[in-house]
Design an enzyme around this catalytic site. Structure first.
Site, mmCIF file in Angstrom:
data_model
loop_
_atom_site.group_PDB
_atom_site.id
_atom_site.type_symbol
_atom_site.label_atom_id
_atom_site.label_comp_id
_atom_site.label_asym_id
_atom_site.label_seq_id
_atom_site.Cartn_x
_atom_site.Cartn_y
_atom_site.Cartn_z
ATOM 1 N N ASP A 29 -6.343 8.269 9.713
ATOM 2 C CA ASP A 29 -5.010 7.902 10.193
ATOM 3 C C ASP A 29 -4.674 8.531 11.526
ATOM 4 O O ASP A 29 -5.106 9.637 11.840
ATOM 5 C CB ASP A 29 -3.966 8.297 9.148
ATOM 6 C CG ASP A 29 -4.095 7.485 7.881
ATOM 7 O OD1 ASP A 29 -4.080 6.247 7.991
ATOM 8 O OD2 ASP A 29 -4.221 8.069 6.789
ATOM 9 N N GLU A 76 0.865 -1.187 0.000
ATOM 10 C CA GLU A 76 0.000 0.000 0.000
ATOM 11 C C GLU A 76 0.896 1.230 0.000
ATOM 12 O O GLU A 76 1.773 1.351 0.861
ATOM 13 C CB GLU A 76 -0.839 0.058 1.281
ATOM 14 C CG GLU A 76 -2.154 -0.654 1.271
ATOM 15 C CD GLU A 76 -2.893 -0.384 2.588
ATOM 16 O OE1 GLU A 76 -3.094 0.805 2.936
ATOM 17 O OE2 GLU A 76 -3.237 -1.345 3.270
#
Length: 264
Positions: A60, A49
């Site tokens: 995040d 990724e």
């Protein structure tokens, strides 16, 4: 068949669990990003990724937020990230690569042109955490089978699971905890039952992510998943090693060995 599907399905056929890492494009610079991709490919990583830096990465935690901020400060852009991908493919890097990014980046670029660039640069999949299932149709219209949209599910997806899985491709990204990334194996209290339910329903590989550092973190769930995803810990590891390619390679090798020893 897409590169992601080829790799993960082959692993399942061979009785092998898969491993995916996350890294931020352009951190600390694009040349180093390329070196780390190549080192991981040589070490046997199954999918990588690559996070496209964004100013407000809402899914995040602090580590990846800071990584994104630093990459942007160092000049990272979506066009430079596309250029890096094109270079990697021209340099015979064939590992499946997924872009993890936020929909504002795609919308600003233009969904159709974004999809064209993904295909041209050899991007195998997209993870767009702020694009709910009900709003994916426009982007899917422009994507080819070469670039598939990866679906995420969480412990609270509940009644939406069947619908999400009905059109899922590549692998199902099972979020193992509530909140943002990087929560140090603080998994949801019902994660075992949740993963078992997803595994029983999914026709494609089931990958577990969020808060994972090493293979022992997922050992209690090994029968319910086809592999694991590590992001925050990998970025921390790269920072502390000054982005050492050998450290990246050794980590990938050991994690995958441990993951599959757990499976025996």
């Amino acid at each position: 068949m897409n590169r992601i599907e080829q790799r993960l399905n082959q692993n399942i056929s061979n009785g092998v669990k898969s491993f995916i890492t996350y890294m931020t494009a352009g951190l600390p610079n694009y040349d180093t990003t390329k070196k780390l991709v190549k080192a991981q490919e040589e070490a046997g990583i199954d999918v990588i990724e690559i996070g496209v830096p964004f100013s407000d990465p809402i899914a995040d935690g602090p580590v990846i937020q800071q990584a994104s901020f630093e990459a942007i400060q160092n000049g990272a852009t979506i066009d430079k990230t596309f250029a890096m991908m094109k270079e990697l493919r021209e340099e015979n890097v064939n590992v499946p690569i997924v872009f993890m990014l936020y929909y504002n980046t795609i919308l600003h670029y233009g969904p159709e042109e974004f999809a064209v660039q993904c295909k041209a640069c050899g991007i195998d999949g997209l993870i767009v955490p702020d694009l709910p299932m009900e709003e994916q149709d426009e982007l899917k219209t422009f994507l080819s089978d070469d670039t598939i949209l990866i679906q995420l599910v969480s412990p609270v997806s509940n009644d939406r699971v069947d619908q999400i899985l009905s059109d899922a491709k590549g692998f199902v990204y099972c979020v193992s905890s509530m909140g943002v990334t990087g929560q140090a194996a603080d998994f949801h209290k019902e994660v075992k039952n949740y993963l078992s339910m997803i595994k029983s329903k999914s026709k494609i590989p089931v990958m577990m992510g969020f808060g994972i550092r090493d293979a022992k973190d997922v050992s209690p769930f090994i029968s319910d998943i086809d592999g694991a995803i590590v992001g925050t810990h990998f970025i921390d590891l790269m920072r502390t090693s000054n982005y050492d390619s050998k450290v990246a390679s050794d980590y990938v090798t050991k994690f995958k060995q441990d993951l599959n020893n757990t499976n025996k």
